[in-house]
Design an enzyme around this catalytic site. Structure first.
Site, short mmCIF file in Angstrom:
data_model
loop_
_atom_site.label_atom_id
_atom_site.label_comp_id
_atom_site.label_asym_id
_atom_site.label_seq_id
_atom_site.Cartn_x
_atom_site.Cartn_y
_atom_site.Cartn_z
CE LYS A 14 -1.87 -1.11 3.98
NZ LYS A 14 -1.12 -2.35 4.26
NE ARG A 89 -3.91 -1.56 9.62
CZ ARG A 89 -2.86 -0.98 9.03
NH1 ARG A 89 -2.90 0.29 8.66
NH2 ARG A 89 -1.78 -1.66 8.79
NE ARG A 128 7.38 -2.11 6.12
CZ ARG A 128 6.06 -2.25 6.23
NH1 ARG A 128 5.26 -1.83 5.24
NH2 ARG A 128 5.53 -2.82 7.29
NE ARG A 161 6.42 0.18 10.01
CZ ARG A 161 5.24 -0.07 9.47
NH1 ARG A 161 4.97 0.38 8.26
NH2 ARG A 161 4.33 -0.74 10.13
NE ARG A 172 2.81 -4.71 11.61
CZ ARG A 172 3.91 -4.52 10.87
NH1 ARG A 172 5.06 -5.02 11.25
NH2 ARG A 172 3.84 -3.84 9.78
P1 ADP Z 1 1.71 -1.54 7.51
O1 ADP Z 1 2.42 -0.63 6.51
O2 ADP Z 1 2.60 -2.65 7.97
O3 ADP Z 1 0.37 -2.00 7.02
P2 ADP Z 1 1.01 0.89 8.98
O4 ADP Z 1 2.20 1.77 8.84
O5 ADP Z 1 -0.14 1.18 8.09
O6 ADP Z 1 1.48 -0.64 8.81
O7 ADP Z 1 0.50 0.88 10.49
C1 ADP Z 1 1.40 0.64 11.54
C2 ADP Z 1 0.61 0.40 12.82
O8 ADP Z 1 -0.15 1.58 13.13
C3 ADP Z 1 -0.41 -0.72 12.76
O9 ADP Z 1 0.16 -2.00 13.02
C4 ADP Z 1 -1.40 -0.29 13.85
O10 ADP Z 1 -0.87 -0.56 15.14
C5 ADP Z 1 -1.42 1.22 13.68
N1 ADP Z 1 -2.48 1.65 12.74
C6 ADP Z 1 -2.30 2.26 11.53
N2 ADP Z 1 -3.48 2.51 10.94
C7 ADP Z 1 -4.44 2.03 11.79
C8 ADP Z 1 -5.86 1.98 11.74
N3 ADP Z 1 -6.56 2.46 10.70
N4 ADP Z 1 -6.50 1.41 12.80
C9 ADP Z 1 -5.84 0.91 13.84
N5 ADP Z 1 -4.50 0.93 13.95
C10 ADP Z 1 -3.80 1.49 12.94
P1 ADP Z 2 2.30 -1.76 3.19
O1 ADP Z 2 2.26 -0.25 3.15
O2 ADP Z 2 1.10 -2.38 2.55
O3 ADP Z 2 2.57 -2.30 4.54
P2 ADP Z 2 4.81 -1.42 1.72
O4 ADP Z 2 4.45 -0.62 0.53
O5 ADP Z 2 5.54 -0.77 2.82
O6 ADP Z 2 3.53 -2.22 2.26
O7 ADP Z 2 5.68 -2.68 1.17
C1 ADP Z 2 6.22 -3.65 2.07
C2 ADP Z 2 7.62 -4.00 1.59
O8 ADP Z 2 7.55 -4.69 0.35
C3 ADP Z 2 8.53 -2.80 1.34
O9 ADP Z 2 9.85 -3.17 1.70
C4 ADP Z 2 8.43 -2.57 -0.17
O10 ADP Z 2 9.62 -2.00 -0.71
C5 ADP Z 2 8.23 -3.98 -0.69
N1 ADP Z 2 7.34 -4.05 -1.86
C6 ADP Z 2 6.26 -3.31 -2.14
N2 ADP Z 2 5.67 -3.68 -3.29
C7 ADP Z 2 6.41 -4.72 -3.77
C8 ADP Z 2 6.31 -5.57 -4.95
N3 ADP Z 2 5.33 -5.40 -5.84
N4 ADP Z 2 7.23 -6.53 -5.09
C9 ADP Z 2 8.21 -6.68 -4.18
N5 ADP Z 2 8.37 -5.94 -3.06
C10 ADP Z 2 7.47 -4.95 -2.86
#
Ligand code: ADP
Ligand code: ADP
Length: 222
Positions: A14, A89, A128, A161, A172
């Site tokens: 995302k 979420r 990541r 992170r 998670r």
């Molecule tokens: P990821 O990229 O791994 O999906 P995020 O950066 O979006 O993680 O979120 C990191 C953390 O922040 C989540 O694991 C959760 O603890 C919190 N968080 C983010 N967005 C939400 C949401 N919409 N509702 C509840 N918790 C959230």
């Molecule tokens: P989210 O926001 O959904 O948690 P991220 O965009 O941070 O996910 O992506 C998670 C990890 O995977 C990051 O290290 C990113 O560089 C990598 N990544 C994202 N998209 C791809 C893809 N299409 N193929 C391989 N690695 C990817």
């Protein structure tokens, strides 16, 4: 007003797709995870509260997240539309967003699910790195920055992170995937859900997101 929701498990891509899409549509990204990380970094009361949940891999309570999100949506730059990364979420959050948009005579334009199998999510999160300035994500193997340790987009430093370590990654997945399923059903029911295959190169996923948005009637002008 385009309101695009990017849905996906943690690590699905995302945060990688959101800024690409923002540039194409000309609207800002609102990423709740990034807003929480900024609050943690600044040591605000919100950050202190949110951190307890984030460090445990749990969702921050709906009441806190919804309040933060609605404040952000009220800012002027969100008036033309927004790409939501990491919100909603839970189905409670999805319903709160629907109500807030309905008050403005608007609604979610499309909810795009970036679909990636669980084993791949773990590989993605464990490699990541994100940038300090804006949280732009990189991967040490799949998507390395041009210069080691530096963000291609804004030049800021990259870091790993605290919640991207194996124990928290597993927590998670265990704690958040059930709620994601409910959010997916929420948007399936309202007819705006589109599913893209996230197990492709980043550019191919971006093209699939574009096709999904076109199918849902979302264009740069709208
Ligand atoms: P990821 O990229 O791994 O999906 P995020 O950066 O979006 O993680 O979120 C990191 C953390 O922040 C989540 O694991 C959760 O603890 C919190 N968080 C983010 N967005 C939400 C949401 N919409 N509702 C509840 N918790 C959230
Ligand atoms: P989210 O926001 O959904 O948690 P991220 O965009 O941070 O996910 O992506 C998670 C990890 O995977 C990051 O290290 C990113 O560089 C990598 N990544 C994202 N998209 C791809 C893809 N299409 N193929 C391989 N690695 C990817």
């Amino acid at each position: 007003m385009n309101v695009v929701v990017l849905l996906g498990a943690p690590g699905a891509g995302k945060g990688t797709q959101a800024p690409l899409l923002a540039a194409r549509l000309g609207i800002p990204v609102v990423a709740t995870g990034g807003l929480f990380r900024a609050a943690v970094r600044d040591g605000t009361p919100l950050g202190l509260e949110a951190r307890r949940y984030m460090d445990a891999g749990q969702l921050v309570p709906d009441e806190i997240v919804v309040k933060l999100l609605l404040e952000r949506l009220g800012r002027p730059d969100a008036a033309a539309g927004v790409i939501l990364d990491g919100f909603p979420r839970t189905d409670v959050q999805a319903a709160a967003l629907d109500r807030a948009l309905a008050d403005r005579g608007s609604a979610v334009s499309a909810a795009v699910l970036v679909d990636v199998p669980a084993e791949e999510l773990i590989r993605r999160m464990s490699g990541r790195w994100i940038c300090r300035a804006a949280g732009h994500p990189y991967h040490e193997v799949f998507s390395p920055p041009r210069q080691a340790g530096v963000c291609d987009l804004d030049g800021s430093e990259l870091y790993q992170r605290a919640d991207d370590q194996p124990a928290t990654i597993r927590a998670r997945m265990d704690q958040q995937l059930g709620a994601l399923g409910q959010v997916i059903e929420h948007y399936r029911a309202s007819g705006v859900l589109r599913v893209v295959n996230g197990l492709q190169e980043i550019d191919a996923v971006a093209a699939a997101v574009d096709a999904a948005l076109a199918d849902a009637g979302v264009t740069a002008a709208g």
